[in-house]
Design a protein around this motif. Structure first.
Motif, PDB file in Angstrom:
ATOM      1  N   SER A  90       0.797  -1.225   0.000  1.00  0.00           N
ATOM      2  CA  SER A  90       0.000   0.000   0.000  1.00  0.00           C
ATOM      3  C   SER A  90       0.831   1.277   0.000  1.00  0.00           C
ATOM      4  N   LYS A  91       2.108   1.205   0.332  1.00  0.00           N
ATOM      5  CA  LYS A  91       2.946   2.401   0.357  1.00  0.00           C
ATOM      6  C   LYS A  91       3.456   2.776  -1.033  1.00  0.00           C
ATOM      7  N   TRP A  92       3.190   1.927  -2.005  1.00  0.00           N
ATOM      8  CA  TRP A  92       3.651   2.202  -3.361  1.00  0.00           C
ATOM      9  C   TRP A  92       2.507   2.727  -4.220  1.00  0.00           C
ATOM     10  N   SER A  93       2.830   3.677  -5.111  1.00  0.00           N
ATOM     11  CA  SER A  93       1.858   4.267  -6.031  1.00  0.00           C
ATOM     12  C   SER A  93       2.468   4.329  -7.426  1.00  0.00           C
ATOM     13  N   PHE A  94       1.641   4.711  -8.407  1.00  0.00           N
ATOM     14  CA  PHE A  94       2.171   4.858  -9.756  1.00  0.00           C
ATOM     15  C   PHE A  94       1.394   5.917 -10.519  1.00  0.00           C
ATOM     16  N   LEU A  95       2.048   6.491 -11.533  1.00  0.00           N
ATOM     17  CA  LEU A  95       1.431   7.352 -12.531  1.00  0.00           C
ATOM     18  C   LEU A  95       1.806   6.800 -13.892  1.00  0.00           C
ATOM     19  N   MET A  96       0.892   6.955 -14.869  1.00  0.00           N
ATOM     20  CA  MET A  96       1.128   6.300 -16.150  1.00  0.00           C
ATOM     21  C   MET A  96       0.558   7.150 -17.273  1.00  0.00           C
ATOM     22  N   THR A  97       1.212   7.102 -18.433  1.00  0.00           N
ATOM     23  CA  THR A  97       0.718   7.788 -19.622  1.00  0.00           C
ATOM     24  C   THR A  97      -0.463   7.031 -20.223  1.00  0.00           C
ATOM     25  N   ASP A  98      -1.131   7.687 -21.145  1.00  0.00           N
ATOM     26  CA  ASP A  98      -2.137   7.023 -21.949  1.00  0.00           C
ATOM     27  C   ASP A  98      -1.437   6.064 -22.903  1.00  0.00           C
ATOM     28  N   ARG A  99      -2.204   5.182 -23.501  1.00  0.00           N
ATOM     29  CA  ARG A  99      -1.637   4.208 -24.432  1.00  0.00           C
ATOM     30  C   ARG A  99      -1.162   4.898 -25.701  1.00  0.00           C
ATOM     31  N   ASN A 100       0.024   4.515 -26.152  1.00  0.00           N
ATOM     32  CA  ASN A 100       0.587   5.030 -27.397  1.00  0.00           C
ATOM     33  C   ASN A 100       0.211   4.089 -28.533  1.00  0.00           C
ATOM     34  N   GLU A 101      -0.795   4.470 -29.307  1.00  0.00           N
ATOM     35  CA  GLU A 101      -1.284   3.609 -30.377  1.00  0.00           C
ATOM     36  C   GLU A 101      -0.452   3.799 -31.634  1.00  0.00           C
ATOM     37  N   GLY A 153       4.150   3.271 -31.694  1.00  0.00           N
ATOM     38  CA  GLY A 153       3.795   3.347 -30.278  1.00  0.00           C
ATOM     39  C   GLY A 153       3.627   2.005 -29.616  1.00  0.00           C
ATOM     40  N   ASN A 154       3.274   0.977 -30.398  1.00  0.00           N
ATOM     41  CA  ASN A 154       3.204  -0.402 -29.915  1.00  0.00           C
ATOM     42  C   ASN A 154       2.221  -0.579 -28.767  1.00  0.00           C
ATOM     43  N   ASN A 155       1.219   0.299 -28.677  1.00  0.00           N
ATOM     44  CA  ASN A 155       0.208   0.199 -27.613  1.00  0.00           C
ATOM     45  C   ASN A 155       0.833   0.163 -26.217  1.00  0.00           C
ATOM     46  N   GLU A 156       1.912   0.890 -26.047  1.00  0.00           N
ATOM     47  CA  GLU A 156       2.622   0.886 -24.768  1.00  0.00           C
ATOM     48  C   GLU A 156       2.240   2.082 -23.906  1.00  0.00           C
ATOM     49  N   HIS A 157       2.440   1.913 -22.605  1.00  0.00           N
ATOM     50  CA  HIS A 157       2.362   2.990 -21.640  1.00  0.00           C
ATOM     51  C   HIS A 157       3.736   3.156 -21.006  1.00  0.00           C
ATOM     52  N   ILE A 158       4.008   4.360 -20.507  1.00  0.00           N
ATOM     53  CA  ILE A 158       5.198   4.637 -19.712  1.00  0.00           C
ATOM     54  C   ILE A 158       4.728   4.983 -18.308  1.00  0.00           C
ATOM     55  N   ALA A 159       5.401   4.459 -17.298  1.00  0.00           N
ATOM     56  CA  ALA A 159       4.918   4.636 -15.928  1.00  0.00           C
ATOM     57  C   ALA A 159       6.053   5.009 -14.987  1.00  0.00           C
ATOM     58  N   PHE A 160       5.690   5.696 -13.920  1.00  0.00           N
ATOM     59  CA  PHE A 160       6.566   5.905 -12.777  1.00  0.00           C
ATOM     60  C   PHE A 160       5.985   5.159 -11.593  1.00  0.00           C
ATOM     61  N   LEU A 161       6.762   4.264 -10.996  1.00  0.00           N
ATOM     62  CA  LEU A 161       6.392   3.591  -9.755  1.00  0.00           C
ATOM     63  C   LEU A 161       7.207   4.234  -8.646  1.00  0.00           C
ATOM     64  N   PHE A 162       6.556   4.575  -7.522  1.00  0.00           N
ATOM     65  CA  PHE A 162       7.304   5.273  -6.478  1.00  0.00           C
ATOM     66  C   PHE A 162       6.846   4.871  -5.085  1.00  0.00           C
ATOM     67  N   ASP A 163       7.818   4.873  -4.195  1.00  0.00           N
ATOM     68  CA  ASP A 163       7.614   4.549  -2.796  1.00  0.00           C
ATOM     69  C   ASP A 163       7.098   5.804  -2.096  1.00  0.00           C
ATOM     70  N   SER A 164       5.789   5.862  -1.856  1.00  0.00           N
ATOM     71  CA  SER A 164       5.175   7.080  -1.328  1.00  0.00           C
ATOM     72  C   SER A 164       5.502   7.331   0.133  1.00  0.00           C
ATOM     73  N   SER A 165       6.169   6.376   0.796  1.00  0.00           N
ATOM     74  CA  SER A 165       6.632   6.632   2.158  1.00  0.00           C
ATOM     75  C   SER A 165       7.910   7.456   2.161  1.00  0.00           C
ATOM     76  N   ARG A 166       8.527   7.625   0.979  1.00  0.00           N
ATOM     77  CA  ARG A 166       9.795   8.351   0.882  1.00  0.00           C
ATOM     78  C   ARG A 166       9.730   9.552  -0.060  1.00  0.00           C
ATOM     79  N   VAL A 167       8.951   9.460  -1.125  1.00  0.00           N
ATOM     80  CA  VAL A 167       8.792  10.583  -2.040  1.00  0.00           C
ATOM     81  C   VAL A 167       7.306  10.802  -2.295  1.00  0.00           C
ATOM     82  N   SER A 168       6.963  12.021  -2.650  1.00  0.00           N
ATOM     83  CA  SER A 168       5.573  12.340  -2.969  1.00  0.00           C
ATOM     84  C   SER A 168       5.519  13.164  -4.236  1.00  0.00           C
TER      85      SER A 168
END
Length: 348
Positions: free
Chosen positions: A118-129, A133-148
């Motif tokens: 539960s301490k981990w979160s993510f943000l992600m782009t829309d799909r690149n069609e 683009g290969n129908n991919e997303h790019i994401a950031f996964l982050f430890d919300s207990s250390r960064v916000s």
């Protein structure tokens, strides 16, 4: 036997179809965790270190709900709970991880987030069609207990008049094949903006080179502007570069972006030759400006490197590198450790 994946198994339907975790998988992960202890610095108090990584987790889409899929199995996909455990163990060692090649469906991503907790979160782009683009997303996964999150998140968009970035009419497509993604993070004492990208692996002159030049020049402009607000700008991701001295690499660094020395001799993928790690498949980079108005503020590089996967994971299966890549990845995680300056302060 308890495993980190037990958090995932609390959801009905996620239980492994092949029963309890094999003893060999447990032993492998104990050994791998011990290896990670030797190469990745521990998370100290956030005013002492910040750990940032980038990883192209190849075709990170779906999972087979088994502990171990044999090399000759007809199961598809080949990525299983054993591979997921290894991926989660790596990601958990960092504060922020930029991930490329997140595929539609998100089964693997959702499972990974369950395992991280539960301490981990993510943000992600829309799909690149589209094909590039290969129908991919790019994401950031982050430890919300250390960064916000500090408030900024968005995709890099090139203006219609691309001449500002040195291009003649028609030399740059209307947009990137996969728009780079910028997100701002903060700790108690430091604010930094990470820009991650997965550059088009198309023709060098008409597709890759224009994208690399555009992102480098755009970052130069933005870094100088954001510097006045005490924000640090860092580029990281899969830039599909070739060896140092190649025109693609030169386009990436021509505006002053610098790949730190501590990262320059590490292989980026499992296909790179150990004797010449900078030559082929030198795709993944972490870079920033160290001079002029765009340089980093109150962040000191402490360490950096790669996390080895090939030769340490799934060894007993006797996999080819191609088979290994669809279970773990063909890219190594690339990381840096920053030490914030003690006199740093945050501006809004």
């Amino acid at each position: 036997m308890a495993t980190p994946l037990d958090l995932l198994f609390k959801t009905p339907g996620n239980a492994p179809l092949d029963g309890n975790v094999p003893a060999g998988v447990v032993e492998e992960m104990r050994a791998y965790s011990a290896y990670l202890d030797t190469v990745v610095p521990p998370k100290r108090d956030v005013d002492r270190n910040i750990l940032i990584a980038t990883w192209n987790i190849a075709h990170f889409r779906s999972l087979t709900r088994k502990w171990s899929v044999p090399a000759s199995s007809e199961d598809s996909p080949k990525r299983d709970y054993r591979s997921l455990w290894a991926i989660a163990e790596i990601v958990s060692r960092f504060d922020v991880v930029a991930v490329q090649e997140v595929g539609a469906g998100f089964e693997a991503l959702r499972a990974l987030m369950d395992v991280l907790g539960s301490k981990w979160s993510f943000l992600m782009t829309d799909r690149n069609e589209g094909q590039a683009g290969n129908n991919e997303h790019i994401a950031f996964l982050f430890d919300s207990s250390r960064v916000s999150l500090s408030g900024l998140a968005g995709e890099l968009v090139i203006p219609d008049d691309a001449s500002k970035y040195g291009f003649t009419e028609g030399s740059f497509k209307r947009q990137f094949a996969r728009n780079p993604y910028a997100v701002s993070f903060r700790t108690r004492d430091t604010t930094f903006i990470l820009v991650t990208a997965h550059i088009d692996y198309g023709n060098e002159d008409t597709q890759r080179l224009p994208e690399l030049r555009a992102i480098a020049r755009w970052m130069q402009d933005w870094a100088a502007r954001e510097n006045r607000w005490h924000h640090n700008l860092i580029a990281l991701g899969d830039f599909n570069l070739e060896r140092i001295g190649n025109k693609l690499y030169e386009a990436f660094v021509e505006t002053g972006l610098e790949v730190p020395f501590v990262l320059q001799s590490h292989p980026r993928t499992i296909y790179a030759r150990a004797s010449e790690p900078e030559k082929d498949s030198y795709h993944d980079q972490i870079a920033w400006f160290s001079k002029g108005r765009a340089k980093l503020i109150d962040l000191e590089l402490a360490d950096g490197g790669i996390v080895e996967t090939w030769g340490r994971l799934l060894v007993d299966l006797g996999l080819t590198k191609a088979s290994f890549s669809v279970r773990i990845s063909d890219h190594f995680p690339l990381w840096v450790e920053f030490r914030p300056s003690q006199d740093s302060s945050i501006s809004a």
